[in-house]
Scaffold this motif. Structure first.
Motif, mmCIF file in Angstrom:
data_model
loop_
_atom_site.group_PDB
_atom_site.id
_atom_site.type_symbol
_atom_site.label_atom_id
_atom_site.label_comp_id
_atom_site.label_asym_id
_atom_site.label_seq_id
_atom_site.Cartn_x
_atom_site.Cartn_y
_atom_site.Cartn_z
ATOM 1 N N ALA A 104 -28.492 1.215 -6.107
ATOM 2 C CA ALA A 104 -27.959 0.483 -7.262
ATOM 3 C C ALA A 104 -27.409 -0.875 -6.857
ATOM 4 O O ALA A 104 -26.918 -1.614 -7.701
ATOM 5 C CB ALA A 104 -26.860 1.308 -7.936
ATOM 6 N N TYR A 105 -27.489 -1.211 -5.555
ATOM 7 C CA TYR A 105 -26.766 -2.389 -5.082
ATOM 8 C C TYR A 105 -27.224 -3.688 -5.736
ATOM 9 O O TYR A 105 -26.398 -4.469 -6.214
ATOM 10 C CB TYR A 105 -26.888 -2.489 -3.558
ATOM 11 C CG TYR A 105 -26.175 -3.676 -3.002
ATOM 12 C CD1 TYR A 105 -24.799 -3.790 -3.158
ATOM 13 C CD2 TYR A 105 -26.856 -4.691 -2.370
ATOM 14 C CE1 TYR A 105 -24.131 -4.881 -2.684
ATOM 15 C CE2 TYR A 105 -26.196 -5.792 -1.890
ATOM 16 C CZ TYR A 105 -24.837 -5.884 -2.042
ATOM 17 O OH TYR A 105 -24.183 -6.971 -1.584
ATOM 18 N N ALA A 106 -28.547 -3.917 -5.745
ATOM 19 C CA ALA A 106 -29.030 -5.180 -6.317
ATOM 20 C C ALA A 106 -28.714 -5.254 -7.804
ATOM 21 O O ALA A 106 -28.344 -6.315 -8.326
ATOM 22 C CB ALA A 106 -30.527 -5.335 -6.080
ATOM 23 N N SER A 158 -28.744 9.679 -7.491
ATOM 24 C CA SER A 158 -27.646 9.229 -8.350
ATOM 25 C C SER A 158 -27.595 7.701 -8.367
ATOM 26 O O SER A 158 -27.320 7.102 -9.412
ATOM 27 C CB SER A 158 -26.323 9.809 -7.876
ATOM 28 O OG SER A 158 -26.002 9.331 -6.602
ATOM 29 N N THR A 159 -27.891 7.055 -7.220
ATOM 30 C CA THR A 159 -27.848 5.597 -7.249
ATOM 31 C C THR A 159 -29.026 5.037 -8.038
ATOM 32 O O THR A 159 -28.895 3.990 -8.675
ATOM 33 C CB THR A 159 -27.844 5.004 -5.831
ATOM 34 O OG1 THR A 159 -28.874 5.591 -5.065
ATOM 35 C CG2 THR A 159 -26.517 5.220 -5.161
ATOM 36 N N MET A 165 -16.962 1.067 -8.397
ATOM 37 C CA MET A 165 -17.385 2.042 -9.400
ATOM 38 C C MET A 165 -18.628 2.786 -8.960
ATOM 39 O O MET A 165 -18.764 3.997 -9.188
ATOM 40 C CB MET A 165 -17.632 1.347 -10.746
ATOM 41 C CG MET A 165 -16.346 1.155 -11.532
ATOM 42 S SD MET A 165 -16.488 -0.048 -12.841
ATOM 43 C CE MET A 165 -17.767 0.635 -13.825
ATOM 44 N N VAL A 166 -19.560 2.064 -8.335
ATOM 45 C CA VAL A 166 -20.767 2.729 -7.832
ATOM 46 C C VAL A 166 -20.378 3.776 -6.797
ATOM 47 O O VAL A 166 -20.884 4.902 -6.806
ATOM 48 C CB VAL A 166 -21.749 1.701 -7.219
ATOM 49 C CG1 VAL A 166 -22.842 2.409 -6.450
ATOM 50 C CG2 VAL A 166 -22.337 0.837 -8.301
ATOM 51 N N TYR A 167 -19.427 3.421 -5.933
ATOM 52 C CA TYR A 167 -18.998 4.396 -4.929
ATOM 53 C C TYR A 167 -18.441 5.647 -5.600
ATOM 54 O O TYR A 167 -18.793 6.775 -5.256
ATOM 55 C CB TYR A 167 -17.932 3.789 -4.008
ATOM 56 C CG TYR A 167 -17.305 4.820 -3.106
ATOM 57 C CD1 TYR A 167 -18.013 5.310 -2.017
ATOM 58 C CD2 TYR A 167 -16.056 5.345 -3.374
ATOM 59 C CE1 TYR A 167 -17.480 6.290 -1.214
ATOM 60 C CE2 TYR A 167 -15.506 6.326 -2.581
ATOM 61 C CZ TYR A 167 -16.220 6.795 -1.497
ATOM 62 O OH TYR A 167 -15.703 7.774 -0.705
ATOM 63 N N LEU A 168 -17.571 5.416 -6.582
ATOM 64 C CA LEU A 168 -16.894 6.536 -7.233
ATOM 65 C C LEU A 168 -17.877 7.445 -7.957
ATOM 66 O O LEU A 168 -17.790 8.668 -7.886
ATOM 67 C CB LEU A 168 -15.873 5.979 -8.221
ATOM 68 C CG LEU A 168 -14.624 6.824 -8.420
ATOM 69 C CD1 LEU A 168 -13.904 6.994 -7.105
ATOM 70 C CD2 LEU A 168 -13.729 6.157 -9.449
#
Lengths: 288, 292
Positions: free
Chosen positions: B38-40, B99-100, B79-82
């Protein structure tokens, strides 16, 4: 009624896509190349029925073969790298195939009309079903013969020695190697079988939509392919089927009344599902 | 020849953004041995959030928008981490991958939903500046992209090599268990890594917006692929590798765009990746002791 038939066709195609990723996942490899094999199968079958005038059944055989051949050829270099590197390598391969078809022109005049793939515009007029007067119900039955055959094949694999070998490699490569399993052979064979299944799925998809273009084979399709078995769990093939019905039947069609919000819910539900059941709906306690 | 040089320099300058995205992937990989797909998307999302500054304060200067993107990127990273990592056991790599990916789709759709799918104009900086040397020119906005990227990278390297947090991060990426035995709180380091990469991503997204002139959700998928390619070519987990590979990929693709056109360009980038996978699977800066 036609709506449900057509939904069943879509579910059938996606089940084949999911099953092609399922067998590769059994060996512990995550392949995002399935959309690539799917595309190869779709273009092969489409070109054979439209341009060469073949019947659909041999054309699907050819797309299975071409999918398998490409998968085998990709398997050797790509499976040299493991784990997350493989994810990226196969992702790049899938994108490469898509870009290849984006630049692929091969048009032939059939009865005075130029047909065939035309780069970014895609491949129109794959009209085998309407030309031969097949109704939606018949097409659906035809497709499900292949889906059930593929499920039966993988079910049988799971019960046979080959399935145990696949799972052994998936559980622990080192242990599998030390009891004399040839890792490369197992992984490449799983990839090849997956490629053949994806090829058939692609061939059916091309004839179901009658129009394919490069964007029908993008990363989303590849992630869908691995999403089904992961969501459904790797215990058996029915998990994949269940996940396809859940995603295509419930999330995509069932929630249509929600309009735009449906797409938002889709991603959120995947995130939620993975938080609640990290090893899938039907997944047991085994490490995926 | 001049065209070639021009293409290389423009590409390398723009490649700095690929390097930033690549660093984000590589840092998370180094610390957690996971890919954050989901990073980009989160980076582009951060850049979109920067535009909110313009909504609140009409006519705000461009640097304020950049700052907004920077901060929003950090929040999104956390938030992505959580949502995608915190509650999922480390032993299921497939689950976090999935999930990502779900998060990637979610962020994409939120952007489409909020903007009605319309591309948004992004504030430009220095777009009227042109450095000339005869026929050879350097675009001001690309120079800005490059300059800011270099500053951010220097900041990151200082953080990694001269602060306690950086020391903890590097310790966790080398030996998570040993680091934990030394009293480093794994969860905190992991979460902070996501915040730091998120900050980088927010800036990268804003820079891409500023050099392209607009933002569109269509940017996220190609950017994800490019970022991952940069990560592999540079060597998974290597920050200097990601920087060099980002500039390399940027220059390479721009040259091929010049000679082969924009539709074929990315095909050659994929080929470049396969060349690396076959001949140098560990990437440019392959770590000496081979780890997965």
């Amino acid at each position: 009624m036609d709506f449900y038939f057509s939904l069943a066709q879509l579910i059938g195609v996606h089940t084949l896509l999911g099953l092609s990723a399922y067998i590769v996942l059994l060996t512990g490899q995550v392949s995002l190349a399935q959309a690539g094999f799917f595309a190869v199968g779709a273009y092969t079958a489409g070109m054979l029925t439209v341009l060469a005038g073949w019947h659909l059944v041999p054309a699907l055989g050819a797309s299975a073969l071409s999918g398998a051949a490409v998968a085998c050829a990709v398997g050797f270099p790509a499976l040299r790298v493991k784990g997350l590197m493989l994810v990226i390598a196969t992702l790049a391969f899938g994108e490469g195939v898509r870009l290849f078809f984006f630049n692929f022109d091969y048009q032939v005049a059939v009865d005075g009309i130029r047909l065939g793939p035309l780069g970014g515009e895609g491949f129109r007029q794959i009209r085998f079903f309407p030309e031969n007067g097949w109704g939606t119900g018949e097409v659906m039955l035809f497709m499900w013969v292949f889906v059930i055959a593929a499920m039966a094949l993988l079910w049988w694999f799971d019960r046979s020695r080959y399935g145990s070998v696949l799972r052994a490699v998936g559980e622990d490569e080192l242990a599998a190697q030390s009891v004399g399993i040839n890792l490369t052979a197992v992984k490449v064979s799983a990839m090849t079988v997956g490629g053949a299944i994806a090829g058939v799925g692609g061939g059916l998809y091309a004839h179901y939509t009658t129009h394919i273009e490069h964007s029908s084979f993008n990363i989303l399709v590849a992630t869908f392919a691995i999403a089904y078995p992961i969501l459904g769990g790797l215990r058996n093939v029915f998990g994949t089927l269940l996940a396809v019905i859940f995603v295509q039947g419930f999330l995509v069609e069932g929630l249509r009344f929600m309009g735009d919000w449906r797409n938002l819910l889709f991603g959120a539900l995947i995130v939620l599902a993975m938080n609640l059941r990290p090893s899938g709906f039907l997944g047991g306690r085994r490490r995926a | 020849m001049l065209d070639f040089l021009q293409a290389v320099s423009d590409g390398v300058l723009f490649g700095a953004t690929y390097a930033l995205i690549g660093i984000g992937f590589t840092l998370v990989f180094g610390v957690m041995h996971k890919i954050n797909m989901a990073y980009a998307a989160a980076s582009v999302g951060g850049a979109y959030c920067g535009l909110l500054v313009l909504k609140v304060m009409a006519g705000a200067p461009a640097w304020l928008v950049f700052l907004g993107a920077f901060a929003a990127g950090g929040v999104l990273g956390w938030m992505v981490y959580l949502t995608c990592f915190h509650f999922i056991p480390l032993s299921s790599p497939l689950a976090t991958l999935m999930s990502t990916v779900g998060m990637l789709l979610l962020i994409d759709e939120v952007i489409v939903h909020v903007t009605n799918g319309m591309p948004q104009n992004y504030p430009l900086m220095f777009d009227d500046v042109m450095l000339r040397a005869g026929e050879f020119t350097l675009r001001g906005d690309l120079l800005l992209v490059f300059g800011v990227s270099v500053l951010v990278m220097i900041g990151l390297l200082l953080l990694l090599y001269h602060t306690r947090l950086g020391l903890a991060t590097r310790a966790v990426s080398q030996q998570p268990v040993a680091a934990q035995l030394c009293g480093i709180r794994l969860v905190r380091v992991n979460a902070l890594t996501f915040v730091v990469t998120g900050l980088l991503g927010g800036i990268a997204g804003a820079l891409i917006g500023a050099s392209v002139g607009m933002l569109s959700p269509l940017l996220t998928l190609p950017l994800t692929v490019k970022g991952l390619i940069v990560t592999v070519i540079g060597g998974l987990g290597s920050v200097p590798g990601a920087i060099v590979a980002g500039l390399l990929v940027g220059g390479f693709e721009n040259v091929l765009q010049l000679y082969r056109g924009v539709t074929e360009r990315d095909l050659y980038v994929m080929l470049l990746l396969f060349v690396f996978l076959v001949f140098r699977p560990g990437g440019i800066f392959a770590p000496k002791s081979g780890r997965d």
